[in-house]
Design a protein around this motif. Structure first.
Motif, short mmCIF file in Angstrom:
data_model
loop_
_atom_site.label_atom_id
_atom_site.label_comp_id
_atom_site.label_asym_id
_atom_site.label_seq_id
_atom_site.Cartn_x
_atom_site.Cartn_y
_atom_site.Cartn_z
N ASP A 1 0.83 -1.21 0.00
CA ASP A 1 0.00 0.00 0.00
C ASP A 1 0.86 1.26 0.00
N GLU A 2 1.90 1.28 0.85
CA GLU A 2 2.78 2.45 0.92
C GLU A 2 3.53 2.66 -0.39
N THR A 3 3.98 1.56 -0.99
CA THR A 3 4.72 1.65 -2.26
C THR A 3 3.81 2.20 -3.36
N LEU A 4 2.56 1.74 -3.39
CA LEU A 4 1.61 2.24 -4.39
C LEU A 4 1.33 3.72 -4.19
N SER A 5 1.22 4.15 -2.93
CA SER A 5 0.94 5.56 -2.65
C SER A 5 2.09 6.47 -3.09
N GLU A 6 3.30 5.93 -3.11
CA GLU A 6 4.47 6.69 -3.56
C GLU A 6 4.67 6.59 -5.07
N LYS A 7 3.73 5.88 -5.74
CA LYS A 7 3.83 5.64 -7.19
C LYS A 7 5.13 4.93 -7.56
N ARG A 8 5.53 4.01 -6.70
CA ARG A 8 6.70 3.15 -6.95
C ARG A 8 6.20 1.75 -7.25
N GLN A 9 7.11 0.83 -7.58
CA GLN A 9 6.71 -0.49 -8.06
C GLN A 9 7.09 -1.61 -7.09
N THR A 10 6.36 -2.74 -7.24
CA THR A 10 6.55 -3.92 -6.38
C THR A 10 6.70 -5.17 -7.24
N ILE A 11 7.59 -6.07 -6.82
CA ILE A 11 7.67 -7.41 -7.40
C ILE A 11 7.27 -8.41 -6.32
N LEU A 12 6.36 -9.32 -6.66
CA LEU A 12 6.00 -10.43 -5.77
C LEU A 12 6.45 -11.72 -6.44
N PHE A 13 7.23 -12.50 -5.69
CA PHE A 13 7.87 -13.69 -6.25
C PHE A 13 7.34 -14.95 -5.59
N LEU A 14 6.96 -15.93 -6.43
CA LEU A 14 6.59 -17.26 -5.95
C LEU A 14 7.06 -18.28 -6.97
N ASN A 15 7.76 -19.29 -6.51
CA ASN A 15 8.31 -20.27 -7.45
C ASN A 15 7.33 -21.40 -7.71
N ARG A 16 6.10 -21.01 -8.07
CA ARG A 16 5.11 -22.04 -8.41
C ARG A 16 4.04 -21.43 -9.29
#
Length: 679
Positions: free
Chosen positions: A350-365
């Motif tokens: 949520d904080e990253t989105l409010s700063e207009k920055r990006q997120t990577i979510l990683f799952l090996n499946r």
């Protein structure tokens, strides 16, 4: 003109074949050319590796039966004497036919065509401009080049440094100096589609003197690039695993980026490892082999410790960033009803989105969830062809096997007992995509895995994320490899434990590497990067060491564990997999194979000198036993493993075994020298 030609064919037979030449080729050598021949009742493509006027005395068959070739495919030779030498080495080391070896090296196209796909421009980019090197980078380049010019200088070099410390620029600067000296370069990357940023950097630096070899090229397009290399039009070759065989004249340097990556090992015959082929080629030419990674393979780390490989270390991030803050989240303490994204990770997104920055979510499946399970009778729905659980793909409402691809409709009751009390355990990328979209409805979400994006689409999708068209990137291990995103702030590892449950001696190494690599995407341009690693086992060594950045402690621990268990790098191995559609045939022939290998070893001990006989005593024959994944693609699999210190003895055993063991038609024996996995 030579009267007879020695021709290698892509057949699993430990021999070459003699054919008559055609009179119209009088006065020309056909070594290095491809030809069409009749073999039995089939028309095949062959590779001319030698020619002669007289037949050997011990021919073994009637010379009148020798057929003539049908035609010569190439106007000019397509492969060189070095290609033939490499094919013989691959054939000998990995125990396969020379024709099988040469067929993976030489392009299959019959005519040249215009390049398509991920090709290079015709001239150097206006940005053909070099960056200023840091002191660490400059020192590494100078030492590598200095060693290459010294008599008896070190051949093997390793560029070790955290992600974002500028390894690519050292590779390019070293390559630049080698090309300026009149020599050529091979630059290997794990997968072209995942390393587009490296390819772009090579294009900008070297322009039309670069050739690219990748899977999206047609055979004819690949042939055109191959001929550009042969004719010295291209002096640096960029490609994945098979580019190590590129016929670069006056080769002066080989680079292996992300040396630890498992994709450098071929999964089909010949099961070569590009790193081993590179070592062979570099030692033969006495030229440097420059490898690099933030997470070296355990073998490479030990060789650096031993001094066999010269280690060059980079310590500083160069694009204004810093190593990210990494924190572990213990999932065992998170309420069960929170889904796959913990409250703490949700808050950071949520904080990253409010700063207009990006997120990577990683799952090996991949997929929606791990497996189907009946809560009444405990039935676990497995693939009909493979001994693995099926994975739900909710979008298609189908259960799919990730080994053979077989799928079936999602059941609404237990197929075994008819109970309606059924459920799904675990979660995959598709499952998490739905959860992310529900929890962050305004976010633009991109899922990257082999189910959602094709190899051709992948570079475009990566560019779209880099250009800010998406807020959250969700993906499997492909998002952990070599990607560089300026606006990325947060990385979340959804479940770090996934790979640890695999029954394989490299499970810890792969887990540590994946966490470290994906965490390294954050904080490359700004000093406020964050990484949250979710796990049920926060004290598990590979996870704990990766979270705390204790790389040296991990390698010390893992090397000690390998030493105690006798796994590489403290031993060498050859794996035989007995694969058959008949469960009985696979089991019985593996049992017989184990006995035969024991007999071969006993006979060998009596033939060799006493010192070699002592080394024979150290060789273990492990098995036969069922493979960890017992059934794949409707084939049952049993295995035997040779383990010891002396690879030459084990290779001799394997040759006698494979070429002297008569097997039924419904059995295939896979032979893997130095396997990277035993699954």
């Amino acid at each position: 003109m030579a009267k007879y030609l020695q021709i290698a064919l892509n057949r699993p037979l430990p021999q070459t074949f003699t054919y008559k030449n055609l009179s119209e080729h009088e006065g020309e050598s056909l070594i290095g050319h491809r030809v069409d021949v009749n073999f039995g009742n089939s028309k095949m493509k062959g590779f001319v590796i030698d020619e002669f006027d007289e037949l050997p005395e011990n021919l073994g068959f009637d010379p009148a039966k020798i057929r003539a070739i049908k035609k010569v495919i190439d106007k000019e030779r397509t492969f060189t004497e070095e290609t033939i030498e490499m094919a013989k080495w691959v054939s000998n080391f990995y125990i396969c036919a020379i024709g099988e070896a040469i067929s993976i090296m030489v392009p299959g196209g019959k005519r040249e065509s215009e390049l398509g796909g991920m090709g290079f421009s015709d001239s150097a980019n206006e940005d053909f401009q070099k960056r200023n090197l840091s002191e660490e980078q400059q020192a590494a380049v100078e030492k590598i080049l200095g060693e290459s010019q010294k008599e008896g200088g070190k051949i093997l070099h390793y560029l070790y440094g955290a992600t974002g410390t500028g390894k690519t620029e050292v590779f390019l600067s070293t390559a630049d100096k080698i090309i300026e000296s009149g020599k050529g370069v091979i630059y290997l990357v794990p997968e072209i589609s995942l390393t587009k940023q490296v390819v772009d950097a090579v294009q900008k630096r070297f322009g039309d003197t670069a050739a690219i070899l990748h899977s999206a090229l047609t055979p004819s397009q690949r042939l055109k690039e191959w001929n550009r290399i042969l004719n010295r039009e291209a002096r640096i070759v960029v490609g994945a695993r098979s580019a190590i065989f590129a016929p670069v004249p006056d080769l002066g340097l080989v680079i292996i980026d992300e040396e630890h990556d498992g994709s450098y090992k071929s999964g089909s015959t010949p099961r070569y490892h590009a790193r081993q082929v590179a070592m062979h080629r570099c030692f033969k030419h006495k030229i440097p082999l420059l490898m690099g990674s933030a997470t070296p393979s355990v073998e490479a780390w030990k060789m650096m410790d031993d001094g066999t490989i010269v280690k060059h270390t980079l310590t500083k991030r160069l694009a204004g960033g810093a190593m990210p803050e990494v924190k572990c989240i213990d999932l065992s303490k998170v309420p069960n009803d929170t889904g796959s994204i913990s409250p703490e990770l949700r808050k950071e997104i949520d904080e990253t989105l409010s700063e207009k920055r990006q997120t990577i979510l990683f799952l090996n499946r991949r997929g929606f969830s791990h497996y189907f399970r009946c809560n009444t009778c405990g039935f676990d729905m497995k693939c009909k062809n493979c001994s693995v659980s099926m994975t739900l793909h909710k979008k298609d409402r189908r259960l799919r096997c990730h080994y053979c691809g077989w799928s079936t409709e999602q059941p609404d009751k237990c197929p075994e007992c008819g109970s309606l009390d059924i459920g799904y355990s675990g979660f995959g990328t598709e499952y998490i995509e739905n959860e992310v979209k529900a929890k962050f409805p305004l976010a633009r979400v991109l899922r990257l895995d082999t189910d959602s994006v094709s190899a051709k689409e992948l570079p475009q999708k990566i560019d779209e994320f880099k250009n800010g068209e998406y807020d959250i990137l969700l993906g499997t291990q492909m998002v952990a490899k070599g990607l560089n995103f300026p606006n990325l702030k947060l990385v979340g590892v959804i479940q770090a434990d996934t790979g640890l449950h695999m029954p394989d001696f490299r499970a810890s190494e792969r887990t540590f590497s994946l966490i470290t690599q994906v965490a390294g995407r954050a904080g490359r341009f700004f000093p406020d990067g964050k990484v949250l690693v979710q796990t049920y086992n926060p004290l598990n060594e590979p996870i704990d060491y990766a979270v705390h950045g204790e790389t040296e402690k991990f390698y010390e621990s893992e090397i000690e564990a390998r030493k105690m268990t006798g796994f590489p790098p403290f031993s060498r191995m050859i794996q035989f997999v007995f694969r058959s559609s008949s469960e009985e045939v696979s089991e019985v022939m593996a049992d017989k194979g184990g006995s035969l290998l024991g007999d071969i070893l006993d006979k060998l001990k009596k033939k060799v000198p006493p010192k070699i006989a002592e080394q024979c005593d150290e060789i273990e024959i492990l098995g036969p036993s069922e493979c960890p994944v017992y059934k794949i693609n409707d084939n049952y699999r049993n295995q035997i493993i040779l383990r010891g210190q002396n690879m030459q003895i084990m290779q001799a055993m394997a040759r006698e075994f494979l070429y002297g063991y008569k097997t039924p038609g419904n059995l295939y024996i896979e032979c893997d020298v130095d396997p990277v996995t035993l699954i």
